[in-house]
Design a protein around this motif. Structure first.
Motif, PDB file in Angstrom:
ATOM      1  N   UNK A   1       0.906  -1.407  -0.114  1.00 49.41           N
ATOM      2  CA  UNK A   1       0.093   0.377  -0.127  1.00 49.41           C
ATOM      3  C   UNK A   1       0.629   1.314  -0.123  1.00 49.41           C
ATOM      4  N   UNK A   2       1.891   1.565   0.678  1.00 51.29           N
ATOM      5  CA  UNK A   2       2.870   2.551   0.872  1.00 51.29           C
ATOM      6  C   UNK A   2       3.509   2.952  -0.499  1.00 51.29           C
ATOM      7  N   UNK A   3       3.223   1.549  -1.218  1.00 48.83           N
ATOM      8  CA  UNK A   3       4.004   2.302  -3.171  1.00 48.83           C
ATOM      9  C   UNK A   3       3.112   3.245  -3.981  1.00 48.83           C
ATOM     10  N   UNK A   4       1.589   2.782  -2.961  1.00 42.72           N
ATOM     11  CA  UNK A   4       1.064   4.042  -3.771  1.00 42.72           C
ATOM     12  C   UNK A   4       0.797   4.741  -2.862  1.00 42.72           C
ATOM     13  N   UNK A   5       1.600   5.608  -2.106  1.00 45.16           N
ATOM     14  CA  UNK A   5       0.560   6.912  -1.859  1.00 45.16           C
ATOM     15  C   UNK A   5       2.267   7.828  -2.491  1.00 45.16           C
ATOM     16  N   UNK A   6       2.235   8.415  -3.295  1.00 49.02           N
ATOM     17  CA  UNK A   6       3.290   8.730  -4.304  1.00 49.02           C
ATOM     18  C   UNK A   6       3.840  10.154  -3.578  1.00 49.02           C
ATOM     19  N   UNK A   7       3.333  11.147  -2.370  1.00 48.05           N
ATOM     20  CA  UNK A   7       4.703  11.466  -1.559  1.00 48.05           C
ATOM     21  C   UNK A   7       5.641  10.840  -0.968  1.00 48.05           C
ATOM     22  N   UNK A   8       4.738   9.602  -0.539  1.00 51.12           N
ATOM     23  CA  UNK A   8       5.752   8.569   0.341  1.00 51.12           C
ATOM     24  C   UNK A   8       7.109   8.402  -0.119  1.00 51.12           C
ATOM     25  N   UNK A   9       6.901   8.582  -1.663  1.00 55.58           N
ATOM     26  CA  UNK A   9       8.133   7.613  -2.571  1.00 55.58           C
ATOM     27  C   UNK A   9       9.315   9.063  -2.624  1.00 55.58           C
ATOM     28  N   UNK A  10       9.472  10.293  -2.289  1.00 51.45           N
ATOM     29  CA  UNK A  10      10.195  11.167  -2.168  1.00 51.45           C
ATOM     30  C   UNK A  10      11.030  10.827  -1.174  1.00 51.45           C
ATOM     31  N   UNK A  11      11.067  10.329  -0.290  1.00 51.92           N
ATOM     32  CA  UNK A  11      11.730  10.028   1.026  1.00 51.92           C
ATOM     33  C   UNK A  11      11.641   8.646   1.031  1.00 51.92           C
TER      34      UNK A  11
ATOM     35  N   UNK B   1      15.051   0.427   3.592  1.00 54.08           N
ATOM     36  CA  UNK B   1      14.231   0.277   2.966  1.00 54.08           C
ATOM     37  C   UNK B   1      12.883  -0.395   2.719  1.00 54.08           C
ATOM     38  N   UNK B   2      12.187  -1.354   3.472  1.00 50.69           N
ATOM     39  CA  UNK B   2      11.148  -1.798   3.789  1.00 50.69           C
ATOM     40  C   UNK B   2      10.537  -1.608   4.664  1.00 50.69           C
ATOM     41  N   UNK B   3      11.137   0.011   4.892  1.00 49.38           N
ATOM     42  CA  UNK B   3      10.908   0.643   6.540  1.00 49.38           C
ATOM     43  C   UNK B   3       8.461   0.824   5.662  1.00 49.38           C
TER      44      UNK B   3
ATOM     45  N   UNK C   1       6.954   3.235   7.387  1.00 49.91           N
ATOM     46  CA  UNK C   1       6.519   4.310   8.063  1.00 49.91           C
ATOM     47  C   UNK C   1       5.325   3.761   9.102  1.00 49.91           C
ATOM     48  N   UNK C   2       6.062   2.896   9.987  1.00 51.09           N
ATOM     49  CA  UNK C   2       4.584   2.869  11.083  1.00 51.09           C
ATOM     50  C   UNK C   2       5.469   2.936  12.023  1.00 51.09           C
ATOM     51  N   UNK C   3       6.666   2.242  12.866  1.00 52.93           N
ATOM     52  CA  UNK C   3       6.923   2.678  14.448  1.00 52.93           C
ATOM     53  C   UNK C   3       8.581   2.377  14.183  1.00 52.93           C
ATOM     54  N   UNK C   4       8.946   2.208  12.471  1.00 56.27           N
ATOM     55  CA  UNK C   4      10.235   2.254  12.721  1.00 56.27           C
ATOM     56  C   UNK C   4      11.034   3.326  13.076  1.00 56.27           C
ATOM     57  N   UNK C   5      13.078   3.075  13.329  1.00 55.87           N
ATOM     58  CA  UNK C   5      13.285   3.884  13.731  1.00 55.87           C
ATOM     59  C   UNK C   5      13.594   4.805  12.205  1.00 55.87           C
TER      60      UNK C   5
END
Ligand SMILES: Nc1nc2c(ncn2[C@@H]2O[C@H](COP(=O)(O)OP(=O)(O)O)[C@@H](O)[C@H]2O)c(=O)[nH]1
Ligand SMILES: [Mg+2]
Ligand SMILES: [Zn+2]
Length: 295
Positions: free
Chosen positions: A235-245, A250-252, A254-258
């Motif tokens: 799912x994270x791959x289809x939030x376009x703005x996330x892909x800029x970071x 690499x498999x983050x 974006x929930x709780x990872x440091x």
């Protein structure tokens, strides 16, 4: 052989649009096509005109995608129709549509319809949501199917493409279709005459408009269960703005990872809280920190 596009698919009936001539003939599957091939609206086919009403389909060309509801192949573009008022904007539904359609490879574009009826508060909301989606990386249009305002830009954008209209009911999908094509169509219903009289069956129809574009209406739906179509970890791959970071891992998710750069961007206000909340909701996740960041 000639190339044609399947534009009508109702029960056993197939209507094909002969691309060189711009006319619709009845398609009859022949030879190898007859037995093993399913034919969808949106399929490109090769064949011959047998007479002035009939086209023999000899081959169905490979399709790049097939949408299921309604079944349409080779969709280049999904026009996600939303309103700010009447009905109220449902951002979670839009975010779900954007994820699912990006996943199947149809370029989604966002249309806010009924801009003619917005009050002052509505105009502020329109401005706020438009910048959220534009910043996230989507094309956003403001239109009115009533006045025709803004629709010419949409026609230009989708030139030569097979498009469908998606979105909840009541937002003006059928009105937009009528404005673009001049045709009035009851969504998903095509009346068919049988020996028992008239009844309605579910059918699919693509209507030509603009220069070389085709458009299909879809029934409205108010919910899309993203995880039925997309694996949770994708799912994270289809939030376009996330892909800029680029996060530490690499498999983050974006929930709780440091070392999550997406969450850092959220804190800096570069990613909208509304979009990130939709992401959590889709995954059925919750993070404590969100309250501090987004309030
Ligand atoms: N004021 C205004 N009304 C609209 C507009 N587009 C659609 N409508 C009205 O909204 C209602 C729902 O439209 P419809 O096209 O059936 O929506 P659909 O369910 O998405 O196909 C109808 O009464 C339309 O006349 C618009 O741009 N402005
Ligand atoms: Mg409709
Ligand atoms: Zn991350």
């Amino acid at each position: 052989m000639e190339k044609a596009l399947v534009v009508e698919r109702v029960a056993q009936l197939i209507g094909v649009y002969v691309l060189s001539e711009g006319k619709v003939l009845r398609g009859i599957p022949r030879g190898k096509v007859l037995k093993k091939t399913r034919i969808y609206a949106g399929d490109y086919v090769l064949g011959k005109e047998i007479d002035d009403q009939t086209f023999a389909i000899e081959e169905v060309l490979d399709r790049k995608n097939v949408l299921v509801r309604p079944p349409i192949a080779n969709v280049d573009r999904v026009i996600c129709v939303m309103t700010i008022q009447k009905p109220d904007f449902d951002n979670y539904l839009l975010d779900s549509l954007l994820v699912v359609y990006d996943h199947v490879g149809c370029k989604p574009v966002i249309i806010f319809n009924k801009v003619d009826i917005l009050d002052e508060e509505g105009r502020q909301e329109l401005k706020r949501w438009t910048s959220i989606y534009a910043d996230a990386g989507y094309d956003v249009f403001h239109v009115s199917a009533k006045t025709g305002e803004g629709l010419d830009k949409v026609v230009q954008l989708v030139e030569g493409e097979i498009c469908i209209l998606a979105g909840p009911s009541g937002v003006g999908k059928s009105s937009i279709l009528k404005h673009l094509t001049g045709e009035e169509l009851r969504t998903g219903e095509v009346s068919e005459k049988t020996h028992r009289g008239r009844h309605t069956t579910t059918g699919v129809k693509l209507i030509p408009f603009g220069s070389g574009s085709f458009i299909g209406d879809t029934p409205g739906f108010s919910r899309v269960e993203v995880l039925q179509f997309v694996r949770k970890r994708d799912v994270k791959n289809y939030f376009r703005e996330f892909l800029r970071y680029e996060c530490k891992y690499p498999d983050c998710t974006h929930l709780r990872e440091p070392g999550c750069e997406v969450r850092e961007a959220l804190k800096r206000g570069e990613i909208s809280c509304e979009r990130y909340k939709s992401y959590l909701k889709m995954l059925k996740e919750y993070i404590e920190e969100l309250k501090e960041i987004c309030g």
